[in-house]
Design a protein around this motif. Structure first.
Motif, PDB file in Angstrom:
ATOM      1  N   VAL A   1      72.137  51.460   4.686  1.00 46.02           N
ATOM      2  CA  VAL A   1      71.900  52.879   4.966  1.00 46.02           C
ATOM      3  C   VAL A   1      71.050  53.508   3.864  1.00 46.02           C
ATOM      4  O   VAL A   1      70.088  54.234   4.137  1.00 46.02           O
ATOM      5  CB  VAL A   1      73.232  53.634   5.118  1.00 46.02           C
ATOM      6  CG1 VAL A   1      72.992  55.144   5.222  1.00 46.02           C
ATOM      7  CG2 VAL A   1      73.975  53.152   6.348  1.00 46.02           C
ATOM      8  N   PHE A   2      71.409  53.230   2.608  1.00 45.71           N
ATOM      9  CA  PHE A   2      70.661  53.824   1.491  1.00 45.71           C
ATOM     10  C   PHE A   2      69.217  53.331   1.450  1.00 45.71           C
ATOM     11  O   PHE A   2      68.273  54.123   1.418  1.00 45.71           O
ATOM     12  CB  PHE A   2      71.357  53.518   0.169  1.00 45.71           C
ATOM     13  CG  PHE A   2      70.468  53.689  -1.031  1.00 45.71           C
ATOM     14  CD1 PHE A   2      69.872  54.914  -1.297  1.00 45.71           C
ATOM     15  CD2 PHE A   2      70.197  52.619  -1.884  1.00 45.71           C
ATOM     16  CE1 PHE A   2      69.025  55.080  -2.391  1.00 45.71           C
ATOM     17  CE2 PHE A   2      69.361  52.784  -2.972  1.00 45.71           C
ATOM     18  CZ  PHE A   2      68.768  54.005  -3.223  1.00 45.71           C
ATOM     19  N   GLU A   3      69.034  52.015   1.436  1.00 43.04           N
ATOM     20  CA  GLU A   3      67.697  51.466   1.272  1.00 43.04           C
ATOM     21  C   GLU A   3      66.800  51.800   2.464  1.00 43.04           C
ATOM     22  O   GLU A   3      65.621  52.126   2.292  1.00 43.04           O
ATOM     23  CB  GLU A   3      67.768  49.943   1.079  1.00 43.04           C
ATOM     24  CG  GLU A   3      68.611  49.479  -0.103  1.00 43.04           C
ATOM     25  CD  GLU A   3      68.040  49.874  -1.455  1.00 43.04           C
ATOM     26  OE1 GLU A   3      66.985  50.536  -1.496  1.00 43.04           O
ATOM     27  OE2 GLU A   3      68.646  49.536  -2.486  1.00 43.04           O
ATOM     28  N   LEU A   4      67.348  51.761   3.674  1.00 45.44           N
ATOM     29  CA  LEU A   4      66.540  52.092   4.841  1.00 45.44           C
ATOM     30  C   LEU A   4      66.249  53.587   4.901  1.00 45.44           C
ATOM     31  O   LEU A   4      65.160  53.996   5.304  1.00 45.44           O
ATOM     32  CB  LEU A   4      67.247  51.620   6.116  1.00 45.44           C
ATOM     33  CG  LEU A   4      67.384  50.100   6.269  1.00 45.44           C
ATOM     34  CD1 LEU A   4      68.122  49.764   7.553  1.00 45.44           C
ATOM     35  CD2 LEU A   4      66.020  49.419   6.255  1.00 45.44           C
ATOM     36  N   GLY A   5      67.233  54.413   4.496  1.00 43.66           N
ATOM     37  CA  GLY A   5      66.992  55.856   4.463  1.00 43.66           C
ATOM     38  C   GLY A   5      65.933  56.221   3.443  1.00 43.66           C
ATOM     39  O   GLY A   5      65.043  57.052   3.709  1.00 43.66           O
ATOM     40  N   PHE A   6      65.998  55.599   2.272  1.00 42.30           N
ATOM     41  CA  PHE A   6      65.005  55.841   1.231  1.00 42.30           C
ATOM     42  C   PHE A   6      63.654  55.251   1.621  1.00 42.30           C
ATOM     43  O   PHE A   6      62.597  55.867   1.466  1.00 42.30           O
ATOM     44  CB  PHE A   6      65.506  55.235  -0.079  1.00 42.30           C
ATOM     45  CG  PHE A   6      64.608  55.466  -1.266  1.00 42.30           C
ATOM     46  CD1 PHE A   6      63.851  56.625  -1.390  1.00 42.30           C
ATOM     47  CD2 PHE A   6      64.516  54.518  -2.278  1.00 42.30           C
ATOM     48  CE1 PHE A   6      63.030  56.848  -2.476  1.00 42.30           C
ATOM     49  CE2 PHE A   6      63.700  54.721  -3.372  1.00 42.30           C
ATOM     50  CZ  PHE A   6      62.954  55.886  -3.470  1.00 42.30           C
ATOM     51  N   GLY A   7      63.696  54.049   2.185  1.00 39.97           N
ATOM     52  CA  GLY A   7      62.459  53.365   2.534  1.00 39.97           C
ATOM     53  C   GLY A   7      61.723  53.998   3.695  1.00 39.97           C
ATOM     54  O   GLY A   7      60.491  53.893   3.782  1.00 39.97           O
TER      55      GLY A   7
ATOM     56  N   ILE B   1      50.501  53.608  -4.406  1.00 40.38           N
ATOM     57  CA  ILE B   1      50.913  52.507  -5.283  1.00 40.38           C
ATOM     58  C   ILE B   1      52.368  52.694  -5.715  1.00 40.38           C
ATOM     59  O   ILE B   1      53.169  51.754  -5.721  1.00 40.38           O
ATOM     60  CB  ILE B   1      49.987  52.417  -6.512  1.00 40.38           C
ATOM     61  CG1 ILE B   1      48.588  51.968  -6.084  1.00 40.38           C
ATOM     62  CG2 ILE B   1      50.550  51.461  -7.555  1.00 40.38           C
ATOM     63  CD1 ILE B   1      47.556  52.038  -7.184  1.00 40.38           C
ATOM     64  N   GLY B   2      52.731  53.949  -6.068  1.00 42.34           N
ATOM     65  CA  GLY B   2      54.110  54.230  -6.448  1.00 42.34           C
ATOM     66  C   GLY B   2      55.074  53.990  -5.301  1.00 42.34           C
ATOM     67  O   GLY B   2      56.148  53.398  -5.484  1.00 42.34           O
ATOM     68  N   ALA B   3      54.693  54.442  -4.098  1.00 41.15           N
ATOM     69  CA  ALA B   3      55.548  54.224  -2.934  1.00 41.15           C
ATOM     70  C   ALA B   3      55.674  52.738  -2.627  1.00 41.15           C
ATOM     71  O   ALA B   3      56.761  52.244  -2.281  1.00 41.15           O
ATOM     72  CB  ALA B   3      54.982  54.972  -1.732  1.00 41.15           C
TER      73      ALA B   3
ATOM     74  N   GLY C   1      61.180  57.198   4.333  1.00 40.81           N
ATOM     75  CA  GLY C   1      60.258  58.212   3.813  1.00 40.81           C
ATOM     76  C   GLY C   1      59.061  57.597   3.120  1.00 40.81           C
ATOM     77  O   GLY C   1      57.922  58.067   3.285  1.00 40.81           O
ATOM     78  N   LEU C   2      59.281  56.523   2.366  1.00 46.15           N
ATOM     79  CA  LEU C   2      58.180  55.868   1.663  1.00 46.15           C
ATOM     80  C   LEU C   2      57.205  55.216   2.645  1.00 46.15           C
ATOM     81  O   LEU C   2      55.990  55.257   2.447  1.00 46.15           O
ATOM     82  CB  LEU C   2      58.736  54.819   0.695  1.00 46.15           C
ATOM     83  CG  LEU C   2      59.655  55.346  -0.412  1.00 46.15           C
ATOM     84  CD1 LEU C   2      60.226  54.184  -1.213  1.00 46.15           C
ATOM     85  CD2 LEU C   2      58.907  56.305  -1.325  1.00 46.15           C
ATOM     86  N   THR C   3      57.758  54.622   3.695  1.00 45.53           N
ATOM     87  CA  THR C   3      56.904  53.972   4.697  1.00 45.53           C
ATOM     88  C   THR C   3      56.027  54.989   5.421  1.00 45.53           C
ATOM     89  O   THR C   3      54.822  54.782   5.602  1.00 45.53           O
ATOM     90  CB  THR C   3      57.773  53.212   5.710  1.00 45.53           C
ATOM     91  OG1 THR C   3      58.605  52.275   5.023  1.00 45.53           O
ATOM     92  CG2 THR C   3      56.905  52.469   6.714  1.00 45.53           C
TER      93      THR C   3
ATOM     94  N   ALA D   1      61.776  65.040   0.996  1.00 44.48           N
ATOM     95  CA  ALA D   1      60.841  66.013   0.412  1.00 44.48           C
ATOM     96  C   ALA D   1      59.413  65.499   0.451  1.00 44.48           C
ATOM     97  O   ALA D   1      58.465  66.256   0.705  1.00 44.48           O
ATOM     98  CB  ALA D   1      61.255  66.330  -1.017  1.00 44.48           C
ATOM     99  N   LEU D   2      59.236  64.201   0.203  1.00 46.50           N
ATOM    100  CA  LEU D   2      57.896  63.622   0.311  1.00 46.50           C
ATOM    101  C   LEU D   2      57.353  63.773   1.727  1.00 46.50           C
ATOM    102  O   LEU D   2      56.185  64.122   1.928  1.00 46.50           O
ATOM    103  CB  LEU D   2      57.941  62.137  -0.074  1.00 46.50           C
ATOM    104  CG  LEU D   2      58.124  61.813  -1.560  1.00 46.50           C
ATOM    105  CD1 LEU D   2      58.331  60.319  -1.740  1.00 46.50           C
ATOM    106  CD2 LEU D   2      56.928  62.280  -2.370  1.00 46.50           C
ATOM    107  N   LEU D   3      58.217  63.529   2.699  1.00 42.27           N
ATOM    108  CA  LEU D   3      57.806  63.679   4.095  1.00 42.27           C
ATOM    109  C   LEU D   3      57.472  65.128   4.426  1.00 42.27           C
ATOM    110  O   LEU D   3      56.500  65.406   5.136  1.00 42.27           O
ATOM    111  CB  LEU D   3      58.908  63.176   5.022  1.00 42.27           C
ATOM    112  CG  LEU D   3      59.086  61.664   5.107  1.00 42.27           C
ATOM    113  CD1 LEU D   3      60.204  61.321   6.082  1.00 42.27           C
ATOM    114  CD2 LEU D   3      57.805  60.986   5.533  1.00 42.27           C
TER     115      LEU D   3
END
Length: 397
Positions: free
Chosen positions: A151-157, A188-190, A159-161, A85-87
């Protein structure tokens, strides 16, 4: 850790308040993809922090019989909803409609694939340790858990990156102060959430090397909460600033409208045909920024028209151009009082009279006109009609 867990309801309430605020302030843009994406971000945060709150997570797992289900839900929402959603929001803002549409589809497809793989790996891992959100870290030596974490951390990360990469140039170049601040807070939050992701990924080799990843789990919990606050607040700052500006503008217009009340009422009684608002104005009109601005503008126009019609009764004055503005306003208010009294007393009008310097017709900006008339209106409220009948005589009468 218990104190940290107790903050989950507060985090859920924070995200829920953001969701309600966005729903109330974006009723005209519900079909906009960026708006829908922001609603998804806030809703996912509210649900995620709610289902992992003490008591609710235990009740959920007790009813379903699935240990750590609340954590799975939270992580699915983070990787499958919040991150995409952020993306979607940033893509919509930074691309043409056609390109944004194509890229949004790719983001949603990738998020759905990540969610399907996460569920499959979670079932395959079959972790039974009922220790809340730390169960993955405690089992980070198992291959299926390692795969799930990756999978989780890279999938979440991911979008943040991408969010950081896209926000940085806009934050530097934007001329809107509050948009720039909002983008920096979002970054900063990301960044805080990326630190949490890095800490969780480090837990895998750390556990293999004999270190206890739980030693820094409390710090990661604090950073995770700061990350949520930063992203949510950063996304809201431009809208909050705009709303504060609207409230400030509305309050200024209300005060100006009230300050012109006595002057407008007396002029309206002398020239009732000037007013277009013959009926009673609904109270709800005073609560809307646009309608309040219209009512104020309408009152200014009617005061100007009535003042023009009152020129034949305005007494002679020797106003100097360099007179203090406050004294000018008092003199203009007295002049209007005297002219209204002369008209009411039936004095002969001077039909050849022209505009007085006190009208200050040189103002071309509505705000400047309002500022001057408000000064006159307040002075008018504070003055009284002249007692000497001779001063009521119109100029050159």
């Amino acid at each position: 850790m218990d104190l940290l867990e107790a903050t989950r309801p507060a985090m859920a309430a924070f995200c829920f308040i953001a969701l309600v605020y966005k729903l109330l302030t974006s009723s005209k843009a519900r079909r906009d993809p960026a708006t829908m994406a922001l609603l998804a971000v806030f809703a996912s945060g509210a649900i995620a922090w709610t289902v992992t709150s003490p008591g609710i997570s235990e009740a959920l797992e007790l009813r379903t019989g699935l240990p750590n289900l609340s954590t799975l839900v939270m992580e699915l929402l983070a990787a499958v909803v919040l991150s995409p959603a952020l993306l979607v929001a940033v893509i919509t803002w930074s691309n043409s409609p056609a390109d944004a549409r194509r890229k949004r589809r790719a983001v949603i497809a990738r998020g759905s694939a990540v969610g399907a793989v996460m569920i499959a790996l979670w079932i395959a891992a079959a972790v039974k340790t009922p220790d809340g959100t730390e169960y993955l870290v405690q089992n980070a030596n198992r291959p299926m858990v390692i795969a799930y974490l990756l999978v989780f951390e890279l999938g979440f990360g991911h979008g943040l990156t991408v969010l950081l990469r896209l926000c940085w140039p806009y934050a530097r170049l934007s001329r809107d102060t509050w948009l720039r601040r909002g983008l920096f807070v979002t970054m900063i939050g990301a960044g805080a959430d990326l630190l949490v992701i890095a800490g969780r990924l480090i837990s895998v080799p750390a556990l293999m090397l004999g270190y206890d990843p739980m030693a820094w789990e409390v710090a990661l919990g604090v950073v995770s909460r700061l990350g949520t606050i930063g992203i949510v607040l950063g996304l809201l700052i431009p809208s909050l600033a705009a709303q504060c500006k609207n409230v400030t503008t509305w309050w200024r217009d209300v005060r100006s409208y009230q300050a012109l009340g006595s002057l407008w009422r007396d002029l309206n009684q002398a020239f009732p045909d000037v007013s277009l608002l013959t009926g009673k104005v609904p109270r709800r009109a005073y609560l809307r920024v646009e309608e309040m601005r219209y009512l104020l503008g309408r009152r200014v126009i009617e005061i100007r028209d009535s003042w023009r019609a009152l020129r034949p009764y305005v007494p002679h004055n020797n106003t100097r151009v360099d007179t203090d503005v406050r004294r000018l306003a008092v003199e203009a208010a007295w002049s209007l009082r005297a002219a209204l009294a002369a008209k009411s007393a039936g004095w002969a009008a001077n039909e050849e009279s022209g505009a007085s310097r006190l009208e200050r017709l040189e103002a071309t900006d509505l705000d400047d006109d309002i500022e001057w008339l408000v000064r006159v209106g307040r002075a008018y409220t504070a003055t009284q009609p002249p007692e000497n009948p001779k001063v009521l005589q119109p100029a050159t009468s």
